[in-house]
Write a protein that holds these residues in place. Structure first.
Motif, mmCIF file in Angstrom:
data_model
loop_
_atom_site.group_PDB
_atom_site.id
_atom_site.type_symbol
_atom_site.label_atom_id
_atom_site.label_comp_id
_atom_site.label_asym_id
_atom_site.label_seq_id
_atom_site.Cartn_x
_atom_site.Cartn_y
_atom_site.Cartn_z
ATOM 1 N N MET A 1 0.985 -1.125 -0.036
ATOM 2 C CA MET A 1 0.083 -0.112 -0.043
ATOM 3 C C MET A 1 0.883 1.309 0.049
ATOM 4 S SD MET A 1 -2.007 2.588 2.213
ATOM 5 C CE MET A 1 -1.121 1.832 3.711
ATOM 6 N N ILE A 2 0.573 2.039 -1.005
ATOM 7 C CA ILE A 2 1.228 3.395 -1.087
ATOM 8 C C ILE A 2 0.148 4.531 -0.454
ATOM 9 C CG2 ILE A 2 2.461 5.067 -2.520
ATOM 10 C CD1 ILE A 2 3.128 2.617 -4.090
ATOM 11 N N ILE A 3 0.457 5.512 0.210
ATOM 12 C CA ILE A 3 -0.082 6.437 0.416
ATOM 13 C C ILE A 3 0.400 7.979 -0.434
ATOM 14 C CG2 ILE A 3 -0.912 8.494 2.257
ATOM 15 C CD1 ILE A 3 -0.356 6.167 4.310
ATOM 16 N N GLU A 4 -0.636 8.461 -1.184
ATOM 17 C CA GLU A 4 -0.081 9.617 -2.016
ATOM 18 C C GLU A 4 -1.185 10.571 -2.083
ATOM 19 O OE1 GLU A 4 -0.735 7.549 -6.122
ATOM 20 O OE2 GLU A 4 0.898 6.129 -5.759
ATOM 21 N N PRO A 5 -0.748 11.827 -2.208
ATOM 22 C CA PRO A 5 -1.485 12.997 -2.391
ATOM 23 C C PRO A 5 -2.557 12.903 -3.327
ATOM 24 C CG PRO A 5 0.750 13.582 -2.522
ATOM 25 C CD PRO A 5 0.738 12.178 -2.498
ATOM 26 N N MET A 6 -3.609 13.333 -3.016
ATOM 27 C CA MET A 6 -4.748 13.406 -4.161
ATOM 28 C C MET A 6 -4.917 14.710 -4.767
ATOM 29 S SD MET A 6 -6.066 10.315 -4.291
ATOM 30 C CE MET A 6 -4.144 9.568 -4.494
ATOM 31 N N THR A 7 -5.245 14.895 -6.059
ATOM 32 C CA THR A 7 -5.677 16.135 -6.615
ATOM 33 C C THR A 7 -6.927 16.261 -7.382
ATOM 34 O OG1 THR A 7 -4.856 15.436 -8.969
ATOM 35 C CG2 THR A 7 -3.082 16.296 -7.413
ATOM 36 N N ASP A 8 -7.332 17.312 -7.838
ATOM 37 C CA ASP A 8 -8.537 17.327 -8.556
ATOM 38 C C ASP A 8 -8.833 16.365 -9.683
ATOM 39 O OD1 ASP A 8 -6.829 18.803 -10.036
ATOM 40 O OD2 ASP A 8 -8.250 20.480 -10.471
ATOM 41 N N GLY A 58 -4.830 9.458 -0.577
ATOM 42 C CA GLY A 58 -5.378 8.291 -1.008
ATOM 43 C C GLY A 58 -4.497 7.001 -0.586
ATOM 44 N N ALA A 59 -4.860 6.018 -0.307
ATOM 45 C CA ALA A 59 -4.355 4.768 0.233
ATOM 46 C C ALA A 59 -4.539 3.788 -1.176
ATOM 47 C CB ALA A 59 -4.923 3.989 1.404
ATOM 48 N N CYS A 60 -3.498 3.617 -1.822
ATOM 49 C CA CYS A 60 -3.217 2.916 -3.247
ATOM 50 C C CYS A 60 -2.683 1.726 -3.308
ATOM 51 C CB CYS A 60 -2.648 3.653 -4.243
ATOM 52 S SG CYS A 60 -3.359 5.410 -4.271
ATOM 53 N N VAL A 61 -3.526 0.639 -3.762
ATOM 54 C CA VAL A 61 -2.966 -0.650 -3.864
ATOM 55 C C VAL A 61 -3.025 -1.176 -5.413
ATOM 56 C CG1 VAL A 61 -3.395 -3.016 -3.139
ATOM 57 C CG2 VAL A 61 -3.677 -1.185 -1.493
ATOM 58 N N ASP A 62 -1.807 -1.481 -5.752
ATOM 59 C CA ASP A 62 -1.831 -1.866 -7.214
ATOM 60 C C ASP A 62 -2.375 -0.800 -7.948
ATOM 61 O OD1 ASP A 62 -0.628 -4.253 -6.622
ATOM 62 O OD2 ASP A 62 -2.580 -5.240 -6.293
ATOM 63 N N GLY A 63 -2.188 0.689 -7.808
ATOM 64 C CA GLY A 63 -2.549 1.626 -8.541
ATOM 65 C C GLY A 63 -4.073 2.102 -8.364
ATOM 66 N N LYS A 64 -4.919 1.451 -7.291
ATOM 67 C CA LYS A 64 -6.310 1.707 -7.398
ATOM 68 C C LYS A 64 -6.118 2.315 -5.884
ATOM 69 C CE LYS A 64 -10.657 -0.526 -6.639
ATOM 70 N NZ LYS A 64 -11.110 -1.978 -6.380
ATOM 71 N N ILE A 65 -7.071 3.404 -5.864
ATOM 72 C CA ILE A 65 -7.383 4.025 -4.608
ATOM 73 C C ILE A 65 -8.366 3.064 -3.825
ATOM 74 C CG2 ILE A 65 -8.133 6.173 -3.374
ATOM 75 C CD1 ILE A 65 -7.565 7.674 -6.096
ATOM 76 N N VAL A 66 -7.982 2.657 -2.743
ATOM 77 C CA VAL A 66 -8.771 1.904 -2.004
ATOM 78 C C VAL A 66 -9.164 2.456 -0.692
ATOM 79 C CG1 VAL A 66 -7.749 -0.265 -2.979
ATOM 80 C CG2 VAL A 66 -6.695 0.596 -0.755
ATOM 81 N N GLY A 67 -8.737 3.721 -0.182
ATOM 82 C CA GLY A 67 -8.997 4.396 0.956
ATOM 83 C C GLY A 67 -8.491 5.743 0.861
ATOM 84 N N PHE A 68 -9.218 6.774 1.639
ATOM 85 C CA PHE A 68 -8.951 8.082 1.535
ATOM 86 C C PHE A 68 -9.073 8.745 2.885
ATOM 87 C CE2 PHE A 68 -11.040 12.452 1.097
ATOM 88 C CZ PHE A 68 -10.349 13.040 0.191
ATOM 89 N N LYS A 97 -5.280 2.213 9.813
ATOM 90 C CA LYS A 97 -4.351 2.689 10.862
ATOM 91 C C LYS A 97 -2.962 3.474 10.029
ATOM 92 C CE LYS A 97 -1.099 1.075 14.457
ATOM 93 N NZ LYS A 97 -0.217 2.143 14.155
ATOM 94 N N ALA A 98 -2.609 2.804 8.821
ATOM 95 C CA ALA A 98 -1.592 3.651 8.119
ATOM 96 C C ALA A 98 -2.043 4.973 7.928
ATOM 97 C CB ALA A 98 -1.129 2.672 6.884
ATOM 98 N N LEU A 99 -3.105 5.252 7.479
ATOM 99 C CA LEU A 99 -3.704 6.313 6.990
ATOM 100 C C LEU A 99 -3.718 7.485 8.067
ATOM 101 C CD1 LEU A 99 -6.467 5.931 4.370
ATOM 102 C CD2 LEU A 99 -4.397 7.207 3.829
ATOM 103 N N LEU A 100 -4.052 6.927 9.288
ATOM 104 C CA LEU A 100 -4.015 7.818 10.432
ATOM 105 C C LEU A 100 -2.856 8.200 10.809
ATOM 106 C CD1 LEU A 100 -5.791 8.844 12.627
ATOM 107 C CD2 LEU A 100 -5.736 6.885 13.923
ATOM 108 N N ASP A 101 -2.093 7.173 11.072
ATOM 109 C CA ASP A 101 -0.580 7.320 11.103
ATOM 110 C C ASP A 101 0.277 8.338 10.450
ATOM 111 O OD1 ASP A 101 -0.541 5.671 13.633
ATOM 112 O OD2 ASP A 101 0.259 4.115 12.684
ATOM 113 N N PHE A 102 -0.172 8.241 9.090
ATOM 114 C CA PHE A 102 0.416 9.239 8.012
ATOM 115 C C PHE A 102 0.118 10.382 8.396
ATOM 116 C CE2 PHE A 102 -0.164 11.464 4.305
ATOM 117 C CZ PHE A 102 1.212 11.503 3.694
ATOM 118 N N CYS A 103 -1.352 10.693 8.789
ATOM 119 C CA CYS A 103 -1.970 12.143 9.042
ATOM 120 C C CYS A 103 -1.433 12.770 10.233
ATOM 121 C CB CYS A 103 -3.355 12.023 9.113
ATOM 122 S SG CYS A 103 -4.418 11.700 7.486
#
Length: 159
Positions: A1-8, A58-68, A97-103
């Protein structure tokens, strides 16, 4: 899982993730028809948040956004955490948890020392989850037009 900034350019995809993720909660608590609930949020309301001081991820898995999740600067070292959500089929793998820790780390990096959240106060499972991750309950309020009590919680960087 990769956390990436989201844009418009990601808006329609992450808006769909928000709606689909919150739909399970809306169904569980009987708010599926409530226009105020995040399962029914139109793209335009999320687009209106895009401004300086707004940080969507966004939390991304295999290039797909699976979390926000998003952070919004609220002034004086405070960041509001909103829409932390994971698609149902990707839950229970540690992505939330990964998104929360990232934030938490991102708020600190941006000079913040507090994160505030609002949540459906009668979702005791979610409240317990945030409590287990260092948040404290600060108040419960009723807002006109919202069919459930809203809990307010905060995390304070104690470093």
């Amino acid at each position: 899982m990769i956390i990436e900034p989201m844009t418009d350019t990601h808006l329609s995809e992450y808006a769909d993730v928000v709606r689909r993720s919150f739909a399970t909660v809306a169904d569980e608590f009987g708010y599926a028809d409530s226009p105020e609930f995040s399962s029914n949020i139109p793209d335009e309301l999320l687009a209106d948040k895009i401004a300086p001081g707004y940080y969507p991820f966004g939390a991304c898995v295999d290039g797909k956004i699976v979390g926000f999740v998003s952070l919004t600067h609220a002034g004086e070292g405070v960041y509001k955490l909103q829409k932390l959500t994971i698609l149902p089929e990707y839950r229970h793998h540690g992505y939330g948890k990964a998104l929360l820790d990232f934030c938490k780390a991102k708020a600190q990096e941006l000079g913040g020392n507090k994160i505030s959240i609002k949540l459906m106060d009668n979702d005791t499972r979610l409240k317990k989850w945030y409590l287990s991750h260092g948040f404290v309950h600060t108040s419960t309020k009723h807002y006109e037009g919202i069919p459930f009590p809203v809990g307010h919680m905060e995390w304070l960087d104690e470093q």
